[in-house]
Design a protein around this motif. Structure first.
Motif, short mmCIF file in Angstrom:
data_model
loop_
_atom_site.label_atom_id
_atom_site.label_comp_id
_atom_site.label_asym_id
_atom_site.label_seq_id
_atom_site.Cartn_x
_atom_site.Cartn_y
_atom_site.Cartn_z
N ILE A 63 0.83 -1.21 0.00
CA ILE A 63 0.00 0.00 0.00
C ILE A 63 0.86 1.26 0.00
CG2 ILE A 63 -1.61 1.37 1.40
CD1 ILE A 63 -2.79 -1.43 2.30
N ILE A 64 1.81 1.32 0.92
CA ILE A 64 2.67 2.51 1.03
C ILE A 64 3.47 2.71 -0.26
CG2 ILE A 64 4.66 3.51 2.24
CD1 ILE A 64 1.96 3.73 3.76
N CYS A 65 3.96 1.63 -0.84
CA CYS A 65 4.70 1.74 -2.10
C CYS A 65 3.81 2.27 -3.23
CB CYS A 65 5.30 0.40 -2.49
SG CYS A 65 6.72 -0.08 -1.49
N GLN A 66 2.56 1.85 -3.25
CA GLN A 66 1.65 2.32 -4.30
C GLN A 66 1.30 3.79 -4.13
OE1 GLN A 66 0.94 0.33 -6.98
NE2 GLN A 66 2.46 -0.83 -5.87
N LEU A 67 1.30 4.28 -2.90
CA LEU A 67 0.92 5.66 -2.64
C LEU A 67 2.10 6.63 -2.71
CD1 LEU A 67 -1.58 5.17 0.32
CD2 LEU A 67 -2.11 5.57 -2.10
N GLY A 68 3.31 6.09 -2.71
CA GLY A 68 4.50 6.93 -2.74
C GLY A 68 4.94 7.29 -4.14
N PRO A 69 6.12 7.88 -4.25
CA PRO A 69 6.65 8.25 -5.56
C PRO A 69 6.84 7.04 -6.48
CG PRO A 69 7.95 9.22 -3.78
CD PRO A 69 7.00 8.25 -3.15
N GLN A 70 6.86 7.31 -7.75
CA GLN A 70 6.98 6.26 -8.76
C GLN A 70 8.17 5.33 -8.52
OE1 GLN A 70 4.68 5.79 -11.20
NE2 GLN A 70 5.75 3.99 -11.92
N ALA A 118 2.86 -6.42 -6.21
CA ALA A 118 2.53 -7.42 -5.19
C ALA A 118 3.50 -8.60 -5.29
CB ALA A 118 1.09 -7.88 -5.34
N LYS A 119 3.91 -8.94 -6.49
CA LYS A 119 4.87 -10.04 -6.69
C LYS A 119 6.21 -9.72 -6.04
CE LYS A 119 6.72 -13.70 -8.79
NZ LYS A 119 7.21 -14.63 -7.81
N GLN A 120 6.70 -8.50 -6.25
CA GLN A 120 7.97 -8.10 -5.64
C GLN A 120 7.88 -8.14 -4.12
OE1 GLN A 120 8.05 -4.37 -7.89
NE2 GLN A 120 10.13 -4.89 -8.55
N ARG A 155 -2.67 9.36 -5.42
CA ARG A 155 -2.63 8.01 -5.98
C ARG A 155 -3.62 7.06 -5.28
NH1 ARG A 155 3.28 8.82 -6.36
NH2 ARG A 155 3.69 9.18 -8.55
N PHE A 156 -4.27 7.53 -4.24
CA PHE A 156 -5.22 6.66 -3.52
C PHE A 156 -6.26 6.09 -4.47
CE2 PHE A 156 -8.82 5.54 -0.91
CZ PHE A 156 -8.22 4.87 0.13
N LYS A 157 -6.72 6.92 -5.39
CA LYS A 157 -7.74 6.47 -6.35
C LYS A 157 -7.21 5.39 -7.29
CE LYS A 157 -6.86 10.20 -9.70
NZ LYS A 157 -5.45 10.07 -9.56
N ASP A 158 -5.89 5.25 -7.37
CA ASP A 158 -5.29 4.24 -8.25
C ASP A 158 -5.08 2.89 -7.56
OD1 ASP A 158 -5.17 6.14 -10.29
OD2 ASP A 158 -3.17 6.80 -9.69
N LEU A 159 -5.31 2.85 -6.25
CA LEU A 159 -5.16 1.57 -5.54
C LEU A 159 -6.19 0.57 -6.07
CD1 LEU A 159 -4.69 2.61 -1.81
CD2 LEU A 159 -2.99 1.54 -3.29
N PRO A 160 -5.80 -0.69 -6.18
CA PRO A 160 -6.79 -1.69 -6.62
C PRO A 160 -7.93 -1.79 -5.61
CG PRO A 160 -4.58 -2.66 -6.37
CD PRO A 160 -4.50 -1.25 -5.92
N VAL A 161 -9.15 -1.78 -6.13
CA VAL A 161 -10.32 -1.94 -5.28
C VAL A 161 -10.59 -3.43 -5.14
CG1 VAL A 161 -12.78 -1.45 -5.05
CG2 VAL A 161 -11.26 0.26 -6.06
N PRO A 162 -10.67 -3.91 -3.89
CA PRO A 162 -10.92 -5.35 -3.70
C PRO A 162 -12.23 -5.80 -4.33
CG PRO A 162 -10.28 -4.30 -1.64
CD PRO A 162 -10.52 -3.20 -2.63
N ILE A 217 -1.07 -11.75 0.44
CA ILE A 217 -1.01 -10.29 0.51
C ILE A 217 -2.36 -9.71 0.10
CG2 ILE A 217 0.04 -8.21 -0.50
CD1 ILE A 217 2.65 -9.80 -0.71
N ARG A 218 -2.94 -10.23 -0.97
CA ARG A 218 -4.24 -9.74 -1.43
C ARG A 218 -5.32 -9.93 -0.38
NH1 ARG A 218 -2.60 -11.56 -6.50
NH2 ARG A 218 -3.59 -13.57 -6.22
N ALA A 219 -5.29 -11.06 0.31
CA ALA A 219 -6.30 -11.32 1.35
C ALA A 219 -6.19 -10.30 2.49
CB ALA A 219 -6.16 -12.74 1.88
N ALA A 220 -4.97 -10.02 2.92
CA ALA A 220 -4.77 -9.02 3.98
C ALA A 220 -5.13 -7.63 3.46
CB ALA A 220 -3.33 -9.05 4.48
N TYR A 221 -4.73 -7.32 2.23
CA TYR A 221 -5.05 -6.04 1.60
C TYR A 221 -6.56 -5.82 1.55
CZ TYR A 221 -5.48 -2.53 -2.11
OH TYR A 221 -5.82 -1.43 -2.85
N ASN A 222 -7.29 -6.85 1.15
CA ASN A 222 -8.74 -6.75 1.06
C ASN A 222 -9.39 -6.44 2.40
OD1 ASN A 222 -8.53 -7.31 -1.65
ND2 ASN A 222 -9.22 -9.42 -1.48
#
Length: 112
Positions: free
Chosen positions: A50-57, A63-65, A101-108, A77-82
């Motif tokens: 989450i923090i990586c997705q919201l930070g700088p490019q 999720a794989k990394q 970038r919050f709007k760009d986070l995947p919506v569960p 990770i997806r289960a906890a994220y959801n």
């Protein structure tokens, strides 16, 4: 929780500010009733993602990394994220809560 986050962030080559933000988020997320039963590693990995997705490019990680660094499956990770996602606005660390970038986070996906 910090040791788990630190280990994963170190493996990903992330800066200390990411470690601090992910640790803060993970500590708050751990206290949510909805993540009951999730392991500290899965919570930490989801929070790092989450923090990586919201930070700088240059800090963005897939999720794989994150799963490779945390030694957990992407589905874990997806289960906890959801479980964490619906509460994010109230628990994000300062400086991330209003990220454009919050709007760009995947919506569960909701379970049917």
């Amino acid at each position: 929780m910090e040791d788990v986050v630190l280990r994963c962030c170190s493996a990903l080559g992330l800066e200390r500010k990411v470690v601090n933000a992910a640790t803060e988020l993970a500590n708050k997320a751990r206290d949510l009733d909805r993540v009951y039963g999730r392991t500290p590693v899965s919570i930490a990995a989801a929070c790092i993602f989450i923090i990586c997705q919201l930070g700088p490019q240059d800090e963005r990680k897939t999720a794989k990394q994150v799963s490779d660094a945390a030694l957990v499956a992407e589905v874990t990770i997806r289960a906890a994220y959801n479980k964490i996602y619906p509460h994010l606005k109230g628990i994000l660390p300062e400086g991330y809560e209003n990220s454009e970038r919050f709007k760009d986070l995947p919506v569960p996906q909701t379970e049917s």
